[in-house]
Design a protein around this motif. Structure first.
Motif, PDB file in Angstrom:
ATOM      1  N   GLU A  16      33.027  26.129  43.726  1.00  0.00           N
ATOM      2  CA  GLU A  16      32.384  24.918  44.246  1.00  0.00           C
ATOM      3  C   GLU A  16      32.229  24.981  45.764  1.00  0.00           C
ATOM      4  N   LYS A  17      33.139  25.707  46.424  1.00  0.00           N
ATOM      5  CA  LYS A  17      33.101  25.827  47.882  1.00  0.00           C
ATOM      6  C   LYS A  17      32.235  27.005  48.335  1.00  0.00           C
ATOM      7  N   GLY A  18      31.395  27.515  47.449  1.00  0.00           N
ATOM      8  CA  GLY A  18      30.454  28.563  47.825  1.00  0.00           C
ATOM      9  C   GLY A  18      30.967  29.980  47.707  1.00  0.00           C
ATOM     10  N   HIS A  19      32.096  30.185  47.025  1.00  0.00           N
ATOM     11  CA  HIS A  19      32.660  31.516  46.855  1.00  0.00           C
ATOM     12  C   HIS A  19      32.120  32.178  45.587  1.00  0.00           C
ATOM     13  N   ARG A  20      31.904  33.482  45.661  1.00  0.00           N
ATOM     14  CA  ARG A  20      31.520  34.264  44.474  1.00  0.00           C
ATOM     15  C   ARG A  20      32.802  34.689  43.750  1.00  0.00           C
ATOM     16  N   VAL A  21      32.899  34.383  42.465  1.00  0.00           N
ATOM     17  CA  VAL A  21      34.067  34.780  41.661  1.00  0.00           C
ATOM     18  C   VAL A  21      33.908  36.244  41.261  1.00  0.00           C
ATOM     19  N   LEU A  22      34.891  37.076  41.626  1.00  0.00           N
ATOM     20  CA  LEU A  22      34.865  38.497  41.272  1.00  0.00           C
ATOM     21  C   LEU A  22      36.053  38.829  40.377  1.00  0.00           C
ATOM     22  N   PRO A  23      35.913  39.836  39.511  1.00  0.00           N
ATOM     23  CA  PRO A  23      37.032  40.225  38.635  1.00  0.00           C
ATOM     24  C   PRO A  23      38.112  40.953  39.414  1.00  0.00           C
ATOM     25  N   SER A  24      39.292  41.045  38.830  1.00  0.00           N
ATOM     26  CA  SER A  24      40.382  41.797  39.443  1.00  0.00           C
ATOM     27  C   SER A  24      40.012  43.275  39.536  1.00  0.00           C
ATOM     28  N   ALA A  25      40.337  43.881  40.667  1.00  0.00           N
ATOM     29  CA  ALA A  25      40.159  45.327  40.811  1.00  0.00           C
ATOM     30  C   ALA A  25      41.304  46.050  40.115  1.00  0.00           C
ATOM     31  N   SER A  26      41.181  47.357  40.001  1.00  0.00           N
ATOM     32  CA  SER A  26      42.203  48.178  39.353  1.00  0.00           C
ATOM     33  C   SER A  26      43.493  48.192  40.175  1.00  0.00           C
ATOM     34  N   LEU A  27      44.610  48.494  39.495  1.00  0.00           N
ATOM     35  CA  LEU A  27      45.885  48.693  40.193  1.00  0.00           C
ATOM     36  C   LEU A  27      45.904  50.028  40.931  1.00  0.00           C
ATOM     37  N   ILE A  28      44.916  50.878  40.669  1.00  0.00           N
ATOM     38  CA  ILE A  28      44.777  52.137  41.404  1.00  0.00           C
ATOM     39  C   ILE A  28      43.800  51.891  42.545  1.00  0.00           C
ATOM     40  N   PRO A  29      44.298  51.799  43.779  1.00  0.00           N
ATOM     41  CA  PRO A  29      43.413  51.436  44.888  1.00  0.00           C
ATOM     42  C   PRO A  29      42.572  52.614  45.365  1.00  0.00           C
ATOM     43  N   ASP A  30      41.394  52.289  45.879  1.00  0.00           N
ATOM     44  CA  ASP A  30      40.540  53.303  46.493  1.00  0.00           C
ATOM     45  C   ASP A  30      40.902  53.378  47.967  1.00  0.00           C
ATOM     46  N   ASP A  31      42.150  53.780  48.232  1.00  0.00           N
ATOM     47  CA  ASP A  31      42.693  53.750  49.590  1.00  0.00           C
ATOM     48  C   ASP A  31      43.790  54.808  49.687  1.00  0.00           C
ATOM     49  N   PRO A  32      43.617  55.843  50.520  1.00  0.00           N
ATOM     50  CA  PRO A  32      44.603  56.914  50.595  1.00  0.00           C
ATOM     51  C   PRO A  32      45.946  56.491  51.183  1.00  0.00           C
ATOM     52  N   MET A  86      47.773  37.547  42.159  1.00  0.00           N
ATOM     53  CA  MET A  86      47.552  36.869  43.426  1.00  0.00           C
ATOM     54  C   MET A  86      46.217  36.129  43.398  1.00  0.00           C
ATOM     55  N   LEU A  87      46.305  34.795  43.508  1.00  0.00           N
ATOM     56  CA  LEU A  87      45.105  33.973  43.628  1.00  0.00           C
ATOM     57  C   LEU A  87      44.670  34.040  45.088  1.00  0.00           C
ATOM     58  N   GLY A  88      43.414  34.408  45.331  1.00  0.00           N
ATOM     59  CA  GLY A  88      42.990  34.566  46.717  1.00  0.00           C
ATOM     60  C   GLY A  88      41.563  34.138  46.974  1.00  0.00           C
ATOM     61  N   ASN A  89      41.350  33.553  48.152  1.00  0.00           N
ATOM     62  CA  ASN A  89      39.979  33.298  48.613  1.00  0.00           C
ATOM     63  C   ASN A  89      39.776  34.041  49.929  1.00  0.00           C
ATOM     64  N   PHE A  90      38.589  34.614  50.114  1.00  0.00           N
ATOM     65  CA  PHE A  90      38.331  35.525  51.222  1.00  0.00           C
ATOM     66  C   PHE A  90      37.029  35.163  51.921  1.00  0.00           C
ATOM     67  N   SER A  91      37.042  35.331  53.220  1.00  0.00           N
ATOM     68  CA  SER A  91      35.841  35.124  54.028  1.00  0.00           C
ATOM     69  C   SER A  91      35.618  36.363  54.881  1.00  0.00           C
ATOM     70  N   PHE A  92      34.423  36.934  54.808  1.00  0.00           N
ATOM     71  CA  PHE A  92      34.069  38.118  55.580  1.00  0.00           C
ATOM     72  C   PHE A  92      33.133  37.709  56.715  1.00  0.00           C
ATOM     73  N   GLY A  93      33.731  37.313  57.837  1.00  0.00           N
ATOM     74  CA  GLY A  93      32.936  36.910  58.987  1.00  0.00           C
ATOM     75  C   GLY A  93      32.232  35.584  58.800  1.00  0.00           C
ATOM     76  N   ASP A  94      32.651  34.795  57.822  1.00  0.00           N
ATOM     77  CA  ASP A  94      32.009  33.499  57.553  1.00  0.00           C
ATOM     78  C   ASP A  94      32.904  32.398  58.143  1.00  0.00           C
ATOM     79  N   TYR A  95      33.646  31.663  57.313  1.00  0.00           N
ATOM     80  CA  TYR A  95      34.533  30.636  57.867  1.00  0.00           C
ATOM     81  C   TYR A  95      35.828  31.272  58.359  1.00  0.00           C
ATOM     82  N   PHE A  96      36.609  30.487  59.131  1.00  0.00           N
ATOM     83  CA  PHE A  96      37.856  31.046  59.662  1.00  0.00           C
ATOM     84  C   PHE A  96      39.008  30.050  59.459  1.00  0.00           C
ATOM     85  N   LYS A  97      39.848  29.870  60.449  1.00  0.00           N
ATOM     86  CA  LYS A  97      41.122  29.169  60.261  1.00  0.00           C
ATOM     87  C   LYS A  97      40.960  27.725  59.780  1.00  0.00           C
TER      88      LYS A  97
END
Length: 872
Positions: A16-32, A86-97
């Motif tokens: 409702e607050k303009g967020h796109r709902v995305l599925p959970s990513a894998s437990l195997i991260p794409d991060d070395p 973990m329930l999370g909401n994220f902003s990428f350069g949009d809203y802040f504190k």
């Protein structure tokens, strides 16, 4: 409100607050830098760093996570877990504190209807902006805003990467859970104030030297543990009393017959927690092993199994308990249902294996007990117990329980010394790994801003400009003959190492020099780095060069990579759709393909798989590449081999009419170009994971030729026609087997005759004989006692066999006069003199582990004990 409703309410609110709902990513991260997905922000790290453009400015997720940093606390506190959501909401350069604080407060107070009186807030002591937002905008009373330092209110994703100040929201459970100290407030270690939501204000990027650099844009990363907020909403004191855990605990109560009370409470909790983590780790393609993620999984299964034993569960049980986890979680994670059989089978195999470890460990422990008694000691070496724990995986607490039953214990000090030495070794290894990660980070910092266009799908050669040149000393304008270099081209036909495929090799041809490229790899998302040596002349930054790929190597890589797709499809067709790729390697000299399956392939199955792959090669099917969205690829049945959840466009490789997979590698254009396919080996590499090694093209032809030459040589050796060769070899093997059987029977009879004769000639009540024939075994000696049991002379017969400096054997009785002897008891007592172990029935005892130089002492002591118990 149950956990399913909580998840949905959270996602709906932020949608409702303009967020796109995305599925959970894998437990195997794409991060070395990370072993597992430890936080909700991990899948979005490239967005926070500005290295990748997000598809949406605002998103929200329910992210599955696993952490094992506080493993010793799990089950012994109300809140610590290995697996959590973990329930999370994220902003990428949009809203802040400001918006982040308002959203969080509105959700807790107006959607969950939590009392404002029960809520407290903490902010970083340097973050004046956040303090004023909570006080002046949200309206939190100043006395309920707590200032804390870096330890509590500074968040980082790892040793390097995104980080920033954070603000936490706490729920007050009241005086009954308080520590009672006057200064008790949020940040205290007691259970009164529960941190339910962490709002991270992502402002910085921590560099490899520890410095903080401002991110290109400010971001918001929040995390609210589902387990914690569920305990608040459901009005229970512990996460383990919520609907996420209670059905598992109830099942454990039913199986164990024990109550969930203070003394056994941690055991129930450990098992309930770990079985959740185990279920999700396996579902995401992680399997037990001795390193990395696989070791985390193995450790959790073993720890849960151990605590199950404390509840009286003496045989595998976790493999059945995973179905209770799936029942609880299936509505939000329906993929668990599809993988339920796979998960259960992996867990069962690991439980069985660990059960055998426990049993073999008990045997070794008995030897330690025997040695301690012989030497008159009350304690066993702590170093030996550590070796038992470290080498065989035998739990130290189980070892202590066994020793205490025998009136013994082990040296805690020695055990701790060995544990500390191992910790220091592990710390050193970690530091070395961390340094490697920092080196990678340094290279990423140096080159991450450069981008290379890959042109190698269409051409193996092309002109390009050298964007950057590095030597061992750093950036340089030019590199001369003999120097090792790293270089980045504006465009390159060289394929970097990724997706299990090895890198291209070849040459960079400059106006005044030439470099041989030995390795190509990615830094960041799109910077292709060429590593090599200048073989002639010099290379200069900024000049235009010709990049030429080694066409033969590329061809072999394409052949083997295309064959992995054919192999994967053939395995699924012949073994079942549950077969899942667990890893692969594609090289010039062959391919490896790892897949989930729970039994060795039969010869018939291997031949069938090989035949199907070759059939598809001979059909000369087109190999077609296309690009589409991930959603569309899934709808059309494409197999995803790696996590591309957040990529806008994916690459699909289709063998028309046969297979379709997401893949970024290089391939043939038609299957007939592979020529031939040959499976070299098939075997296990871990619980539930099989590996096929194979070759294709010219290498497969060579293999077939070698096999043909071998058949020819065998045919000539046995002088028989090829059509009769198999029957002939099988006949020879059967004949050899029969001769071995006859020889064994002959040796046994000769042994019986020899011992019978010596017993008849002997006048000693205890007759002993030590054999030196290495071909004898315990089963050879047993018939001796069967034939001597009814001899008229009463004897105790001791037969031993020496192997590798130790003696094993049997002790039995003949005649009637000594039938009242308890040999089991006497042998155990005699072994205190010589060392070793033994057991069996009162009149036939097996022993082993007696040092060769203690054999005579063992026989002498046994003779003394027999005479004591049954004097003439």
């Amino acid at each position: 409100m149950n956990s399913n409703q909580l998840r949905q309410l959270f996602l709906s609110f932020f949608e409702e607050k303009g967020h796109r709902v995305l599925p959970s990513a894998s437990l195997i991260p794409d991060d070395p830098t990370l072993l597992l997905t430890i936080a909700g922000m991990v899948p979005f790290k490239p967005f926070f760093l500005g290295k990748k453009e997000p598809l949406y400015p605002r998103v929200c997720t329910v992210q599955k996570c696993v952490r094992v940093s506080d493993l010793d606390k799990v089950g012994f506190t109300r809140r610590h877990h290995t697996f959590f959501e973990m329930l999370g909401n994220f902003s990428f350069g949009d809203y802040f504190k400001k918006e982040a604080c308002i959203f969080a407060w509105e959700f807790l107070v107006h959607r969950l209807k939590l009392s404002e009186e029960k809520l407290w807030v903490s902010v970083h002591e340097k973050d004046e902006e956040a303090f004023h937002i909570w006080k002046d905008v949200v309206g939190v009373p100043e006395e309920k805003i707590v200032l804390l330092g870096d330890e509590d209110n500074f968040w980082a994703s790892g040793p390097v990467g995104p980080c920033g100040y954070c603000s936490e929201i706490y729920f007050d459970f009241g005086e009954r859970l308080s520590c009672g100290k006057p200064e008790c407030k949020p940040g205290c270690d007691c259970d009164r104030y529960l941190e339910v939501w962490n709002l991270v204000f992502m402002e910085f990027d921590r560099q490899s030297d520890g410095s903080l650099r401002e991110l290109p844009r400010k971001n918001i990363d929040t995390g609210m543990g589902l387990e914690r907020i569920a305990s608040v909403v459901q009005g229970v004191d512990s996460n383990f009393e919520t609907d996420l855990f209670l059905p598992i605990i109830e099942e454990l109560k039913k199986r164990s017959g024990l109550d969930y009370h203070s003394s056994t409470l941690p055991f129930f909790r450990v098992v309930a927690d770990h079985v959740r983590a185990v279920t999700f780790l396996i579902a995401d393609g992680i399997f037990p092993s001795n390193e990395g993620r696989g070791y985390v999984l193995r450790r959790l299964i073993r720890r849960a199994y151990r605590y199950g034993r404390k509840l009286g569960l003496e045989k595998p049980f976790l493999y059945e308990l995973v179905f209770k986890v799936i029942e609880i979680m299936k509505d939000f994670y329906p993929e668990l249902v599809d993988k339920s059989r796979l998960i259960s089978q992996v867990v069962f195999q690991e439980e069985e294996k660990f059960d055998l470890t426990l049993k073999s460990g008990l045997s070794l422990l008995e030897e330690m007990v025997s040695k301690a008694r012989k030497e008159g000691l009350k304690t066993v070496s702590g170093r030996e117990i550590f070796k038992l724990y470290d080498t065989y995986g035998f739990p130290a607490d189980v070892a202590r329980e066994v020793l205490q039953e025998e009136g013994l214990d082990y040296s805690d000090e020695e055990f701790k010394q060995e544990m500390e030495a191992q910790r220091l070794r592990g710390k050193k290894a970690f530091q070395e790994k961390e340094q490697a990660l920092r080196d990678y980070k340094a290279l990423e910092e140096a080159l991450g801003s450069f981008k290379s266009e890959f042109t190698g799908y269409d051409s193996l050669e092309g002109e390009s400009k050298i964007l950057v040149l590095l030597s061992k000393e750093g950036f340089c304008d030019q590199a001369a003959q003999g120097e090792e270099v790293f270089l980045v081209l504006e465009r390159t036909p060289f394929y970097p190492e990724k997706g299990g495929q090895e890198w291209d090799t070849g040459f960079i041809i400059a106006p005044q020099g030439l470099a041989r490229i030995n390795r190509v790899f990615l830094v960041g998302e799109s910077c292709i780095v060429h590593q090599g040596r200048v073989e002639r002349g010099r290379l200069q930054a900024g000049e235009v060069v010709v990049a030429r790929v080694d066409s033969r190597r590329r061809r072999m890589l394409a052949i083997h990579h295309t064959c992995t797709h054919l192999l994967h499809r053939a395995l699924r067709n012949l073994l079942g759709e549950q077969v899942k790729q667990a890893g692969s390697w594609v090289g010039e000299q062959g391919l490896r393909f790892d897949f989930a399956h729970f039994a060795p392939l039969t010869e018939e199955e291997i031949k069938a798989v090989e035949a199907e792959v070759n059939a598809k090669i001979f059909e000369d099917l087109p190999v077609v590449v296309s690009y589409t969205t991930l959603e569309e690829a899934r709808r059309s049945g494409v197999i995803a081999l790696f996590d591309e959840k957040y990529q806008k466009e994916v690459r699909v490789v289709r063998v028309l009419g046969y297979s379709a997979e997401l893949c970024g590698g290089t391939h043939l254009t038609r299957t007939a170009q592979a020529g031939l396919f040959r499976i070299i080996s098939e075997g296990s590499i871990g619980s539930g994971i099989r590996r096929i090694e194979a070759v294709a093209g010219p290498l497969a032809l060579e293999r077939f030729q070698k096999d043909a030459q071998l058949v020819k040589s065998l045919k000539e050796a046995v002088e028989i026609d090829e059509s009769q060769l198999l029957d002939k070899v099988q006949g020879l093997l059967e004949e050899n087997k029969q001769l071995k059987k006859e020889l064994t029977q002959f040796k046994r009879q000769a042994t019986v005759d020899l011992v019978r004769q010596k017993i008849l000639e002997s006048k000693e009540r205890v007759f002993s004989h030590l054999f030196s024939d290495a071909s004898l075994d315990i089963e050879t000696l047993r018939p001796v006692f069967d034939e001597l049991r009814d001899q008229p002379l009463s004897r105790v017969v001791v037969l031993g066999m020496e192997k590798e400096g130790r003696v094993q054997g049997l002790v039995g009785t003949t005649g009637q006069l000594v039938r009242n002897l308890d040999l089991k008891k006497l042998v155990k007592e005699a072994l205190k003199v010589s060392g070793g172990g033994g057991g069996g029935r009162p009149h036939l005892v097996q022993f082993g582990g007696v040092p060769r130089d203690k054999w005579a002492a063992f026989v002498e002591e046994l003779c003394r004990l027999v005479n004591r118990e049954s004097p003439e």
